[in-house]
Design an enzyme around this catalytic site. Structure first.
Site, PDB file in Angstrom:
ATOM      1  CG  HIS A  90      -0.445   0.005   2.547  1.00 23.32           C
ATOM      2  ND1 HIS A  90      -0.061   1.156   3.202  1.00 23.32           N
ATOM      3  CD2 HIS A  90      -0.202  -1.006   3.424  1.00 23.32           C
ATOM      4  CE1 HIS A  90       0.369   0.860   4.422  1.00 23.32           C
ATOM      5  NE2 HIS A  90       0.306  -0.452   4.581  1.00 23.32           N
ATOM      6  CG  ASP A  92      -2.802   3.961   2.722  1.00 19.73           C
ATOM      7  OD1 ASP A  92      -2.439   2.866   2.237  1.00 19.73           O
ATOM      8  OD2 ASP A  92      -3.467   4.048   3.776  1.00 19.73           O
ATOM      9  CG  ASP A 123       2.907   0.204   7.748  1.00 19.92           C
ATOM     10  OD1 ASP A 123       2.337  -0.281   6.767  1.00 19.92           O
ATOM     11  OD2 ASP A 123       2.313   0.472   8.815  1.00 19.92           O
ATOM     12  CD  GLU A 156      -3.238  -1.568   5.693  1.00 24.26           C
ATOM     13  OE1 GLU A 156      -3.438  -2.524   6.451  1.00 24.26           O
ATOM     14  OE2 GLU A 156      -2.621  -0.537   6.072  1.00 24.26           O
ATOM     15  CD  GLU A 157      -1.207   2.110   7.633  1.00 23.43           C
ATOM     16  OE1 GLU A 157      -1.904   1.718   8.582  1.00 23.43           O
ATOM     17  OE2 GLU A 157      -0.037   1.747   7.453  1.00 23.43           O
ATOM     18  CG  HIS A 422       0.945   2.518  12.735  1.00 24.07           C
ATOM     19  ND1 HIS A 422      -0.328   2.047  12.972  1.00 24.07           N
ATOM     20  CD2 HIS A 422       1.260   2.109  11.490  1.00 24.07           C
ATOM     21  CE1 HIS A 422      -0.749   1.375  11.924  1.00 24.07           C
ATOM     22  NE2 HIS A 422       0.208   1.386  11.008  1.00 24.07           N
TER      23      HIS A 422
HETATM   24  N1  BES Z   1       1.481  -3.200   8.028  1.00 25.65           N
HETATM   25  C1  BES Z   1       0.448  -2.956   8.981  1.00 25.65           C
HETATM   26  C2  BES Z   1      -0.010  -4.232   9.675  1.00 25.65           C
HETATM   27  C3  BES Z   1       1.110  -5.006  10.274  1.00 25.65           C
HETATM   28  C4  BES Z   1       1.946  -4.416  11.194  1.00 25.65           C
HETATM   29  C5  BES Z   1       1.347  -6.303   9.904  1.00 25.65           C
HETATM   30  C6  BES Z   1       3.018  -5.123  11.719  1.00 25.65           C
HETATM   31  C7  BES Z   1       2.384  -7.000  10.418  1.00 25.65           C
HETATM   32  C8  BES Z   1       3.252  -6.402  11.307  1.00 25.65           C
HETATM   33  C9  BES Z   1      -0.724  -2.273   8.300  1.00 25.65           C
HETATM   34  O1  BES Z   1      -0.326  -1.266   7.423  1.00 25.65           O
HETATM   35  C10 BES Z   1      -1.578  -1.591   9.332  1.00 25.65           C
HETATM   36  O2  BES Z   1      -1.072  -0.934  10.177  1.00 25.65           O
HETATM   37  N2  BES Z   1      -2.882  -1.738   9.211  1.00 25.65           N
HETATM   38  C11 BES Z   1      -3.824  -1.025  10.019  1.00 25.65           C
HETATM   39  C12 BES Z   1      -5.192  -1.420   9.518  1.00 25.65           C
HETATM   40  C13 BES Z   1      -6.365  -0.891  10.265  1.00 25.65           C
HETATM   41  C14 BES Z   1      -6.519   0.599  10.120  1.00 25.65           C
HETATM   42  C15 BES Z   1      -7.635  -1.565   9.812  1.00 25.65           C
HETATM   43  C16 BES Z   1      -3.605  -1.419  11.473  1.00 25.65           C
HETATM   44  O3  BES Z   1      -3.321  -2.582  11.783  1.00 25.65           O
HETATM   45  O4  BES Z   1      -3.706  -0.526  12.323  1.00 25.65           O
HETATM   46 MN    MN Z   2       0.341   0.258   8.899  1.00 28.66          MN
END
Ligand code: BES
Ligand code: MN
Length: 457
Positions: A90, A92, A123, A156-157, A422
Site C-alpha cells: 500500500h 498510503d 509500512d 489501507e491505513e 505508526h
Molecule cells: N502493516 C500494517 C499491519 C502489520 C503491522 C502487519 C506489523 C504485520 C506487522 C498495516 O499497514 C496496518 O497498520 N494496518 C492497520 C489497519 C487498520 C486501520 C484496519 C492497522 O493494523 O492498524
Molecule cells: Mn500500517
C-alpha cells in the site's frame, strides 16, 4: 548475504531503491483529506503507476475504489502456462503525528545509524520497493518466471475498505495462484519470518454529551454531570486492574500455539520503561496474537495549556479493538458498542460510530508456496524461516482469502519491531530491504519451478 549473481544484482540495485523510496516517501500520502490534501495521495499513485510502466507492466491503471481513493494495478505477462503471483503493497501511510518529535523531517528519507527514516519507509512504501527490486533483479536474469500482477492500495491505513469492495465487485481482477503481501515484517531483524495470523480491528468513535455548554467548575462542579468525567469512567471500564482488556462479550482467554515472544524481548522491543509492568495475563504471544485488545487512540478534550477551570459538556474518544482469528470485526463492533452504552454513567448521551474495520486472517502456512519461500529465505538470510503471529491488521487478506480460496497467501515485509511503524521516527533497515528483495526474487523462481516440475497448472 550470499554472493551469487542474483544477490550481486540486488545489491547493485540498492542505490536506486533508496532514491526511489525517497521520492515515494516525499509524498504525504495520508488518505484522509481532513489532514493532508488529496493531491499528495494522487502524486504517490501516479508515481507507482509510472514505476510499473517503466518495468514493462501492461494494463496499468488507477482504480477508483468506493471509499474515494485509488489503488494502482498492473500486470506483467510471463510465459504461457506459468503460474500467476499477485504482489501487494500500500502507498498510503499513517499521519506523522508530532512532526517536532521526529529527529528528521517525516517526509524526507534520511539515513541515520544505518537505517532510513521517514513515514512509510517500512509500512509500506518499502514493501513496494521490495517488489520492484525483486522484479528488476529477475529481469537482469532472464525475467520473472511467472505471470505477475501488482496491486498497490491507497487507503489501507484508514480501514475504509476501498480495495476490498473493489475486489469483491471485480473478482476476476486479482485472481492468482499465490499472493505475496509485502506489508508484514520479520519477528526481528535478520530472522526471516512469514506471518501466520493477523488480528482484525474496528475503529470506533465515541461521543459523550451531558450539558448544553461548559460550566464554571467551581460554580457548578460537584453536581453538574461532567462529560469528560463520564468518558474517563467509560474508558476505564474496558480494562481490568491488571490491564487486561475486558470488553463484555469478547472472549479474552485465547492461547497462542507456536513461536513464543519472550517477555524480556518484548520489553526491549516495546521500549517499556524500567519498573513499569506489562499489562494482561498469559504469555506475551497470547496477549498480542490470540486475544482482543482495546487501545484508546485519541481523546477530544481541552489541551492542558489553555484549559479553563470548567466542567466539560462534551468529550470524545477514538478507540480501536483488535480481535484474533475467530472473532469478526462486526462482533467486536457490537460488543464494544453495547459495553460502552452500558458503562455510560448518569444517563450521559452516548453516540458510537464505526470509523474503520478489518477482519482477522489466518494463513495456511503448510501450503506448497511456503516450501518455496522457506528455501528462498534460507538462501537470502542464511537462517531458517520462522512462522509468527502479528497483532496488526491487513484487511484485504481476509477478502482475498474469501475470493480466492485456492490461492496461497504469504505475508512478509519490512515492519520488524525496530521499524517503529505508526510512531514517530519510523524507519526501514536497508539490509532487510536487500535481503527480502533477494528472497522474493528467489521465491518467484522457486515457486515457478515447483509448479512446472510437478506438472500442475
Ligand atoms: N502493516 C500494517 C499491519 C502489520 C503491522 C502487519 C506489523 C504485520 C506487522 C498495516 O499497514 C496496518 O497498520 N494496518 C492497520 C489497519 C487498520 C486501520 C484496519 C492497522 O493494523 O492498524
Ligand atoms: Mn500500517
Amino acid at each position: 548475504m550470499s554472493s551469487t549473481p542474483l544477490a550481486d544484482t540486488v545489491a547493485a540495485l540498492m542505490p536506486r531503491a533508496r532514491t526511489e523510496l525517497a521520492e515515494l516517501v516525499s509524498y504525504a500520502s495520508v488518505a484522509d483529506e481532513r489532514q493532508f490534501p488529496r493531491s499528495e495521495s494522487e502524486k504517490a499513485a501516479v508515481w507507482v503507476a509510472d514505476a510499473l510502466r517503466a518495468e514493462g507492466f501492461e494494463e496499468v491503471a488507477l482504480l477508483d475504489t468506493p471509499d474515494g481513493t485509488q489503488s494502482v494495478y498492473g500486470r506483467l505477462r510471463g510465459s504461457e502456462g506459468a503460474p500467476t503471483v499477485l504482489l501487494y503493497a500500500h502507498y498510503d501511510v499513517q499521519p506523522p503525528l508530532d512532526e517536532s518529535a521526529w529527529l528528521s523531517p517525516p517526509f524526507e528519507l534520511t539515513e541515520r545509524d544505518g537505517r532510513w527514516y521517514g513515514r512509510g519507509a517500512a509500512d509500506c512504501k518499502g514493501g513496494l520497493l521490495m517488489h520492484l527490486t525483486a522484479l528488476r533483479a529477475l529481469r537482469e536474469h532472464d525475467g520473472a518466471p511467472v505471470n505477475i500482477k501488482v496491486i498497490v492500495e491507497g487507503s489501507e491505513e484508514q480501514g475504509t475498505g476501498g480495495l476490498e469492495r473493489y475486489a469483491e465487485q471485480h473478482p476476476e481482477l486479482l485472481t492468482a495462484d499465490a499472493i505475496v503481501i509485502g506489508d508484514a515484517g520479520n519477528f526481528r531483524v535478520g530472522l526471516p519470518t512469514v506471518t501466520s495470523t493477523l488480528r482484525g480491528m474496528v475503529l470506533m468513535e465515541l461521543r459523550v454529551a451531558t450539558l448544553e455548554g461548559n460550566l464554571h467548575s467551581g460554580q457548578f462542579g460537584g453536581a453538574a454531570p461532567d462529560a469528560l468525567g463520564a468518558l474517563i469512567q467509560m474508558l476505564a471500564s474496558l480494562r481490568d486492574q491488571d490491564g487486561s482488556t475486558t470488553v463484555d462479550g469478547l472472549d479474552a482467554s485465547g492461547e497462542w500455539q507456536g513461536l513464543q515472544y519472550p517477555e524480556a524481548d518484548f520489553r526491549r522491543d516495546a521500549k517499556v520503561l524500567d519498573g513499569v509492568e506489562l499489562v494482561g495475563t498469559g504469555t506475551v504471544a497470547d496477549r498480542i496474537w490470540a486475544r482482543p485488545s482495546v487501545t484508546v487512540l485519541g481523546i477530544d478534550a481541552p489541551p492542558v495549556v489553555g484549559a479553563t477551570p470548567s466542567v466539560q459538556a462534551t468529550a470524545g474518544a477514538l478507540i480501536s479493538v483488535r480481535v484474533p482469528p475467530g472473532v469478526t470485526s462486526e462482533q467486536a463492533a457490537q460488543a464494544l458498542t453495547a459495553h460502552l452504552r452500558a458503562a455510560a454513567p448518569w444517563g450521559a448521551k452516548v453516540e458510537v460510530t464505526q470509523r474503520g474495520s478489518g477482519q482477522p486472517f489466518r494463513a495456511d502456512t503448510g501450503s506448497p508456496a511456503y516450501t518455496a519461500m522457506a528455501a528462498a529465505m534460507r538462501e537470502a538470510y542464511g537462517e531458517e524461516l520462522a512462522v509468527a503471529g502479528q497483532g496488526g491488521s491487513i484487511p484485504l487478506c481476509n477478502t482475498l482469502a474469501g475470493l480466492y480460496p485456492e490461492a496461497e497467501i504469504l505475508l512478509i515485509g519490512l515492519s520488524e519491531p525496530e521499524a517503529q511503524i505508526h510512531a514517530v521516527n519510523e524507519s526501514v533497515s536497508p539490509q532487510e530491504l536487500e535481503r527480502l528483495s533477494l528472497a522474493e526474487a528467489l521465491f518467484l523462481g522457486r515457486y515457478a519451478a515447483s509448479k512446472s516440475g510437478g506438472g500442475a497448472a
